[in-house]
Design an enzyme around this catalytic site. Structure first.
Site, PDB file in Angstrom:
ATOM      1  N   GLN A 160     -10.557   9.207   0.310  1.00  0.00           N
ATOM      2  CA  GLN A 160     -10.000   9.947   1.586  1.00  0.00           C
ATOM      3  C   GLN A 160      -9.682  10.879   1.805  1.00  0.00           C
ATOM      4  O   GLN A 160     -10.379  12.123   0.919  1.00  0.00           O
ATOM      5  CB  GLN A 160      -8.230   9.171   2.280  1.00  0.00           C
ATOM      6  CG  GLN A 160      -8.266   7.641   1.925  1.00  0.00           C
ATOM      7  CD  GLN A 160      -6.741   7.555   2.353  1.00  0.00           C
ATOM      8  OE1 GLN A 160      -6.174   7.856   3.768  1.00  0.00           O
ATOM      9  NE2 GLN A 160      -5.968   6.764   1.727  1.00  0.00           N
TER      10      GLN A 160
ATOM     11  N   HIS B 183     -11.404  -2.273  -1.123  1.00  0.00           N
ATOM     12  CA  HIS B 183     -13.063  -1.916  -1.359  1.00  0.00           C
ATOM     13  C   HIS B 183     -13.192  -0.837  -1.852  1.00  0.00           C
ATOM     14  O   HIS B 183     -12.247   0.392  -1.422  1.00  0.00           O
ATOM     15  CB  HIS B 183     -13.077  -2.402  -0.292  1.00  0.00           C
ATOM     16  CG  HIS B 183     -14.929  -1.802   0.190  1.00  0.00           C
ATOM     17  ND1 HIS B 183     -15.853  -2.587   0.576  1.00  0.00           N
ATOM     18  CD2 HIS B 183     -15.510  -0.705  -0.170  1.00  0.00           C
ATOM     19  CE1 HIS B 183     -17.255  -2.504   0.761  1.00  0.00           C
ATOM     20  NE2 HIS B 183     -17.008  -1.334  -0.064  1.00  0.00           N
TER      21      HIS B 183
ATOM     22  N   ALA C 161      -3.491   1.637  -2.726  1.00  0.00           N
ATOM     23  CA  ALA C 161      -4.709   1.955  -2.265  1.00  0.00           C
ATOM     24  C   ALA C 161      -4.378   0.469  -1.120  1.00  0.00           C
ATOM     25  O   ALA C 161      -3.702  -0.469  -2.077  1.00  0.00           O
ATOM     26  CB  ALA C 161      -6.304   1.430  -3.131  1.00  0.00           C
ATOM     27  N   SER C 162      -4.464   0.585   0.694  1.00  0.00           N
ATOM     28  CA  SER C 162      -4.638  -0.782   0.728  1.00  0.00           C
ATOM     29  C   SER C 162      -5.343  -1.627   1.336  1.00  0.00           C
ATOM     30  O   SER C 162      -5.319  -2.734   1.560  1.00  0.00           O
ATOM     31  CB  SER C 162      -3.662   0.055   2.565  1.00  0.00           C
ATOM     32  OG  SER C 162      -3.826   1.323   3.307  1.00  0.00           O
TER      33      SER C 162
ATOM     34  N   CYS D  67      -9.744  30.035 -16.718  1.00  0.00           N
ATOM     35  CA  CYS D  67     -10.879  30.463 -17.126  1.00  0.00           C
ATOM     36  C   CYS D  67      -9.813  30.606 -19.263  1.00  0.00           C
ATOM     37  O   CYS D  67     -10.242  29.928 -19.695  1.00  0.00           O
ATOM     38  CB  CYS D  67     -11.730  31.597 -17.064  1.00  0.00           C
ATOM     39  SG  CYS D  67     -12.340  30.998 -15.778  1.00  0.00           S
TER      40      CYS D  67
ATOM     41  N   HIS E 273     -13.194   3.257  -1.936  1.00  0.00           N
ATOM     42  CA  HIS E 273     -13.156   4.219  -1.302  1.00  0.00           C
ATOM     43  C   HIS E 273     -12.279   5.343  -1.727  1.00  0.00           C
ATOM     44  O   HIS E 273     -11.391   5.271  -2.236  1.00  0.00           O
ATOM     45  CB  HIS E 273     -12.237   3.856   0.629  1.00  0.00           C
ATOM     46  CG  HIS E 273     -11.090   2.961   0.637  1.00  0.00           C
ATOM     47  ND1 HIS E 273     -10.449   2.573   0.103  1.00  0.00           N
ATOM     48  CD2 HIS E 273     -10.121   4.288   1.027  1.00  0.00           C
ATOM     49  CE1 HIS E 273      -9.283   2.249  -0.148  1.00  0.00           C
ATOM     50  NE2 HIS E 273      -9.184   3.421   0.577  1.00  0.00           N
TER      51      HIS E 273
ATOM     52  N   ARG F 113       8.422  -0.302  11.413  1.00  0.00           N
ATOM     53  CA  ARG F 113      10.236  -0.169  11.815  1.00  0.00           C
ATOM     54  C   ARG F 113      10.579  -0.746  10.593  1.00  0.00           C
ATOM     55  O   ARG F 113       9.815  -1.020   9.746  1.00  0.00           O
ATOM     56  CB  ARG F 113      10.476  -1.181  12.695  1.00  0.00           C
ATOM     57  CG  ARG F 113       9.464  -0.653  14.204  1.00  0.00           C
ATOM     58  CD  ARG F 113       9.728  -2.053  15.502  1.00  0.00           C
ATOM     59  NE  ARG F 113       8.164  -2.686  14.931  1.00  0.00           N
ATOM     60  CZ  ARG F 113       7.947  -4.008  15.114  1.00  0.00           C
ATOM     61  NH1 ARG F 113       8.817  -4.066  15.808  1.00  0.00           N
ATOM     62  NH2 ARG F 113       6.591  -4.164  14.326  1.00  0.00           N
TER      63      ARG F 113
END
Lengths: 341, 341
Positions: free
Chosen positions: B166, B162, B158-159, B197, B164, B23
């Site tokens: 996705q 740590h 990134a929220s 190439c 990671h 919201r």
């Protein structure tokens, strides 16, 4: 000299503006909103900018105080007005000189005025200035496309807080515009109707994504909005070129733009935003495929794309051109409609 | 259920993940880096995540401590694994159900480890986990494309801090990938050579944009980089699929990735960044045009796109797909090469 380079994999052009010369350490500085006294866009500081290109003045002299809207060249232009394109191949790559125009339209002498709060008559003057600059630059055969866009707030890319709009004239048609022109043309070929007119008609019938509509314009949340609270503004009747919009149309657009800006300011607490005008390319520039442009006045429909900058765009979006929007456009339209202004 | 919607003007699909239900007020909150004790990705907090899909463990039981890399479903998935696509038209629009996979690959049990500083053997395990997840999901006929991407730092989206990566599996091929597949295919049709190439050969000959090269991989600053210090990493020899990369290749890639990450960390002071793997789509999914894929193993060349997030992307870029890059790629490559690590 800035340079345009073509990427053969993603088939897009990029401006390499290396004269802006950003070294690694340059990226670590925070952007500091400029105080009014030192702001080059404020009235009284006209000497801090390059000489003006145009202005709305009441009899005052150029580059002096006493203006309402003022247009100047960008002091650090991404493209330069002088020179030839100098197209050449470098092995598998293509490049050309960074020829173009990069202007700043200072919307008001007042440093802290939010465009949403400007009087309607003033917004009308800003829109007329957009049109005048378009008409002037379209005469230059080197420019294929002229993009007018506004960045509001540092998170939307504004490096100065004083209200301003930018204009960039480029020697190539940008990728997103080319895609819009192509889909509009394909639709017209098949159905002999404007794609945008079809969508606007469907939206007005359903009503669920409409934010506001006057007799001349409609503002809505697009069915496949990439961003939360994304807004699309277009004339209700078919029209292909912002540069050819009448005074009457621009006056009505001013009303719609002001109301939309007031609604997002209130509903989303003055968010950073960008808006951009999508109009037809410079059709006088017809390099190879003249017939391609033959129906452009019938198939393209000018519009404004407005994007509040509420979310960080992450790796997924960059890498794919595929967006995740956490707010349904129907909900966004409802929130904006119901905001009291 | 999330929904996929197609925009008929820009011809792209968007995920409307309205269950995430943002919201207006939700956008005003700052992202707060999670402290280690409450971090759901930390060792000992396994019960705070959905049950794991896969993990590298030394004999320990699932969803318990004692792992090196751990894969879990995203707790707030943009797409859902269950159900049919349910494609349908709504007037001029197209929609389908938001069917797909959205996983999180927790790269390490250590909350504050920078992937650049992880031991090479550990990076190799992360890369092998990417490959295992790809191989598993490619068996699902509903998924056309599987994108693996990493957001490092809040400015890169990134929220959680740590480390990671996705993974999103989608029922459509994203726009940018489709464009790359098309240009690779066009080039192959004309020349019977791989576009990538050709470009890699030209880059290795000139050398000016090379950041580093091993016997198996090359990392370079693309000729038409959209962003300052953008990096492209690809195998030197033709190869189409990350999912089919050998252990030996992934080990070598680990060396290159580690060195690149160390160089940008040192040169640009640990900037936020995104990286993304571009590999072939799920070629077992051949809906209409089977012949389209016939040469894909010869014409596409997998690669990684790495983008440090140093500049705010402004209205011009959003509205046009046309980018202004203030740092020449030759300069960026030189800075990165000369950084002492």
């Amino acid at each position: 000299m800035p340079e345009l380079r073509h990427d053969p994999i993603q088939r897009r052009w990029v401006i390499i503006a290396a004269e802006r010369g950003r070294r690694p350490s340059d990226f670590l500085q925070e952007v500091i909103p400029t105080a009014s006294e030192s702001c080059p866009f404020c009235e009284g500081n006209e000497s801090k900018t390059p000489p003006e290109i145009a202005a709305i003045r009441n009899g005052t002299r150029p580059n002096q105080p006493g203006w309402e809207v003022r247009v100047i060249p960008n002091k650090f232009p991404a493209l330069r007005i002088e020179g030839d394109l100098g197209r050449e191949g470098i092995g598998a790559y293509d490049r050309m000189n960074g020829v173009g125009a990069h202007e700043v339209i200072i919307e008001t002498p007042q440093h802290s005025l939010n465009l949403a709060d400007a009087p309607l008559e003033h917004i009308h003057k800003v829109l007329r200035t957009y049109r005048e600059r378009l008409l002037d630059l379209l005469r230059d055969q080197r420019f294929k496309y002229i993009l007018i866009f506004k960045n509001h707030g540092t998170a939307a890319g504004a490096s100065l807080t004083h209200p301003h709009t930018q204009l960039i004239a480029t020697p190539v048609t940008p990728l997103t515009l080319a895609e819009e022109l192509n889909s509009a043309k394909d639709h017209f070929r098949e159905k002999e109707r404007c794609l945008f007119c079809d969508l606007i008609r469907q939206e007005l019938e359903s009503g669920e994504r409409i934010i506001l509509a006057t007799d001349k314009f409609v503002a809505l949340a697009p069915f496949a909005s990439r961003f939360p609270f994304e807004i699309f503004i277009a004339p209700r009747q078919h029209h292909h070129s912002f540069a050819e919009a009448s005074d009457d149309m621009l006056h009505n657009l001013g009303m719609v733009l002001k109301e939309v800006l007031l609604r997002i300011k209130k509903c989303l607490k003055d968010p950073p935003y960008n808006y951009l005008i999508h109009t037809i390319p410079n059709v006088r520039v017809r390099p190879r495929r003249a017939s391609y442009w033959d129906t452009i006045e019938q198939d393209f429909h000018w519009h404004i794309e407005l994007i509040p900058r509420l979310t960080q765009v992450a790796g997924f979006e960059w890498g794919t051109g595929f967006y995740i929007n956490p707010t349904a456009p129907e909900e966004a339209a409802k929130y904006l409609r119901e905001t009291e202004i």
